[in-house]
Design a protein around this motif. Sequence first.
Motif, short mmCIF file in Angstrom:
data_model
loop_
_atom_site.label_atom_id
_atom_site.label_comp_id
_atom_site.label_asym_id
_atom_site.label_seq_id
_atom_site.Cartn_x
_atom_site.Cartn_y
_atom_site.Cartn_z
N UNK A 167 49.65 33.22 -11.36
CA UNK A 167 49.05 33.79 -10.14
C UNK A 167 49.57 32.99 -8.96
N UNK A 168 50.77 33.34 -8.46
CA UNK A 168 51.39 32.56 -7.39
C UNK A 168 50.65 32.71 -6.06
N UNK A 169 50.81 31.71 -5.19
CA UNK A 169 50.17 31.74 -3.87
C UNK A 169 50.58 32.97 -3.07
N UNK A 170 51.79 33.42 -3.25
CA UNK A 170 52.27 34.57 -2.48
C UNK A 170 51.50 35.84 -2.78
N UNK A 171 50.83 35.88 -3.94
CA UNK A 171 50.09 37.08 -4.34
C UNK A 171 48.62 37.03 -3.97
N UNK A 172 48.14 35.84 -3.59
CA UNK A 172 46.69 35.64 -3.46
C UNK A 172 46.07 36.54 -2.40
N UNK A 173 46.69 36.65 -1.24
CA UNK A 173 46.07 37.41 -0.15
C UNK A 173 45.79 38.85 -0.58
N UNK A 174 46.76 39.50 -1.21
CA UNK A 174 46.57 40.89 -1.63
C UNK A 174 45.53 41.00 -2.74
N UNK A 175 45.51 40.02 -3.63
CA UNK A 175 44.53 40.06 -4.73
C UNK A 175 43.12 39.86 -4.18
N UNK A 176 42.97 38.93 -3.25
CA UNK A 176 41.66 38.73 -2.61
C UNK A 176 41.22 40.00 -1.91
N UNK A 177 42.14 40.64 -1.19
CA UNK A 177 41.80 41.90 -0.50
C UNK A 177 41.32 42.95 -1.49
N UNK A 178 41.97 43.01 -2.66
CA UNK A 178 41.55 43.98 -3.69
C UNK A 178 40.15 43.69 -4.19
N UNK A 179 39.82 42.43 -4.37
CA UNK A 179 38.47 42.08 -4.86
C UNK A 179 37.41 42.31 -3.79
N UNK A 180 37.78 42.12 -2.52
CA UNK A 180 36.84 42.46 -1.44
C UNK A 180 36.61 43.96 -1.42
N UNK A 181 37.67 44.73 -1.54
CA UNK A 181 37.54 46.19 -1.56
C UNK A 181 36.64 46.66 -2.69
N UNK A 182 36.71 45.98 -3.84
CA UNK A 182 35.94 46.40 -5.02
C UNK A 182 34.55 45.77 -5.09
N UNK A 183 34.15 45.10 -4.01
CA UNK A 183 32.82 44.50 -3.91
C UNK A 183 32.59 43.37 -4.89
N UNK A 184 33.67 42.79 -5.40
CA UNK A 184 33.55 41.61 -6.25
C UNK A 184 33.38 40.37 -5.37
N UNK A 185 34.11 40.34 -4.26
CA UNK A 185 33.95 39.29 -3.26
C UNK A 185 33.31 39.88 -2.01
N UNK A 186 32.45 39.11 -1.40
CA UNK A 186 31.79 39.52 -0.15
C UNK A 186 32.42 38.71 0.99
N UNK A 187 32.92 39.41 1.98
CA UNK A 187 33.54 38.75 3.13
C UNK A 187 32.47 38.36 4.13
N UNK A 188 32.53 37.10 4.60
CA UNK A 188 31.59 36.62 5.61
C UNK A 188 32.37 35.88 6.69
N UNK A 189 31.95 36.02 7.93
CA UNK A 189 32.63 35.35 9.02
C UNK A 189 31.65 34.39 9.69
N UNK A 190 32.06 33.13 9.80
CA UNK A 190 31.24 32.10 10.42
C UNK A 190 32.11 31.28 11.35
N UNK A 191 31.68 31.19 12.59
CA UNK A 191 32.38 30.39 13.59
C UNK A 191 33.87 30.73 13.62
N UNK A 192 34.16 32.03 13.65
CA UNK A 192 35.52 32.55 13.78
C UNK A 192 36.41 32.23 12.57
N UNK A 193 35.80 31.92 11.44
CA UNK A 193 36.53 31.72 10.20
C UNK A 193 35.99 32.66 9.14
N UNK A 194 36.90 33.16 8.30
CA UNK A 194 36.50 34.08 7.23
C UNK A 194 36.31 33.30 5.94
N UNK A 195 35.18 33.54 5.29
CA UNK A 195 34.88 32.96 3.98
C UNK A 195 34.55 34.09 3.03
N UNK A 196 34.62 33.77 1.75
CA UNK A 196 34.31 34.75 0.72
C UNK A 196 33.19 34.19 -0.15
#
Length: 770
Positions: free
Chosen positions: A303-332
């Motif tokens: 699971x290379x670093x280059x793939x992580x952003x797209x994989x995280x986006x997929x898990x957010x889309x599928x409601x496995x990860x919940x996106x939260x924004x605090x102080x202008x930073x995004x956390x999961x």
Amino acid sequence: MRTGHGNLPADTTSFIGRRQELALARHLVGRSRLLTMTGPAGIGKSRLAVHLAHTLRRSFSAGTWLIDLAAFETGDGAVTAALAVFGLCPAPGQRPIAALTAHLRERRTLVVLDNCEHLLHAAAVLAGALLEAAPHLRVIVTSRQALGVDGEQLLVVPPLPAPGPGLPPHGSTAPVTRNDALRLFTDRAVSLLGAFDPSPAEARAAAEICHRLEGVPLAIELAAARLRVLACDQILDRLDDSFGLLTGGSRSAPPRLRTLRAAVDRSYDLCGEQERRLWARASVFAAGFDLAAVEAVCTDESLPRSAVLDVVAGLVDKSVLVREEQEHQVFYRMPGIVRQYGRLRLPEHGGQRDVVRRHRDHYHALVRRAEAERFTAKQPAWLARLRREQPNIRDALRSCLDEPGEARRGMEIITSVRSHGVGIGDLEEDRGWLAQLLALDTEPSPVRAKALWTDGWLALFTGDAAGGEVRADECGELARAMDDPGTIAAAGRLAGLGALFRGDPVRAVELLEDALVRSEALGDPGEYWTALHLLAIASCLAGDRRAGALAQECLDRCDTHDLRWARPHALWALALRHWLARDAEQAVAVLRESLRAALPGHDRLLVARCLETMAWARARQGHSQEAAEHLGAAGSLWRWTGTVISGVGQLAVHHLACERELRTALGDAAFEAHVRRGESSTVQQSLALALLDDRVLAEPVQKAVRPLLTAREQQVADLLREGLSDKQIAARLVISPRTAQGHVQRILLKLGLTRRAQVAAWVHDQAPHP
């Protein structure tokens, strides 16, 4: 062909809560023709959508209809299901979708397209075709992932509001009638058992169940179903194996809703291989995490670093990860049930030990970086970050204890966090971590000296003066043996603090003057400021003429270095100097300035000191009722932080003098009534009274201030309410009588009480009574 008013199923159980979600959904349906409700497994999307459709049925003359896609495995199933619902049969040569559109074209209809996540493309095509052909149609979709079509409005369905950690909220009935998660549990329990009249301990366990299940309706209903064979506390004890416990769903429910495991299995099956791998590996995070943490902890050759952003986006889309924004930073954030499932799956993806090691190393590096920037303008941001990361840091510490040879790294973690004035848990918990780590690594080192210093500091603030003295001696001896200037200066500061707590401010001044000189020679502005601040306080209490100048120098250095986090501490020292000089008016003015500066972070130990001193000053000004409320609020905060003012030298003397003065002015009954009022206040209410500014109440709501007992201490307190002796408590909990006695003494200390009967009354007051 069906022409009635729909096929929505009637409710078989009561619908609990969701007022805000329903109001928002009604608004969105009025604004958009396609509303998609998303969220993880078991969150209640289908139930909410159907209930919403029931409330809207009078607006749709052609009916409200449910099309459930759960049982269909292919794309053709979506159209097949829709035809069946409307009782349509395409004419020879007619495309099925054409039959549907012809039927709906002129009708004012609401369709609920349910459980679409496994047929996303087919559901999107069906919804798009129907909406294009039927201008009066509205569609509500439920799916763990958005359809991704034009005009789609999204509503992320949140969990039900659940009780906070520890004790349920204050009030005799409020937790049951106002908290939706607990109301759901109670309602299902009544349906199952005919009646549900829990004892205070059982009601607390029910609230804790709802907290641990994070307000997920399916999980709460399955937990309530276990009341057929288990008590609330037994269910709570087994929640670490939620997937083994929560399997008793209704036989009439679809198979995917009869067990928690089946509901989450479905989400896992819908993920690609990389998404499953990241899901499993990200389950090592105990709390929220950012993209950098994922890249540091979860990546390798597979699971290379280059793939992580797209994989995280997929898990957010599928409601496995919940996106939260605090102080202008995004956390999961990974919901608890999803995280527990990921940990079950982690061994399948290999490298489990490596993932845990990378997690430990990442948070070790994070807290070390935070410590390096402690005495800078970045400190407030680090303070918020460390508080948010406490569960992850706690897991990193566990890893250090479990892995041979990593105790020193663990000491670095906890001392780095403590350098900011926050901890992994409460003061007692942090002392427990330090005791284990110090026992594992006994070799002389600057890290061990720092851990001894930290434990000594915590011992003093938790009322263990003897333990603080022992640690101060050990730290000093080790510092001299190593001949390390920084450690010698730190040991001197600890010895000076110990003298302050003993009520010997003159000796404290001597020790801290030496520590200040040594800190200045080191060239470390943070260590110098800390020694200066302690010396200013000691000088105030010793009646030293330099006290005002020292306190002012503390304040000036805060302004010079833009240390907004330190400024309120310096102001408190200055206010103490004014009060000791019998200038109550100036003391109150400076205390209010300190509290206003502390507002963004609500440093509760600092707020406790300010409110305590405010009580003394307002009492001197003749505002006795207000002063008594300040004493009560400060008392709750002292206990909340695990600190005892009764052991803080001269401050304890002034506290007792103020209490005697107020009892004389108000009478015992009125004094105690005002103290209780202060104790029950929220942080905002206490600050609003101190600042004479009700605008503070408009801030985001803080949790009610209440003493913190550990889980074991709460069990002992419950047994005290039953009137049990130490010996009986020991037998009930299978512990030694001496251990039981120790728990009782700590409970009395934390709650600021003197008699066992007072603990029983306190437990009664805190418990919900449904």
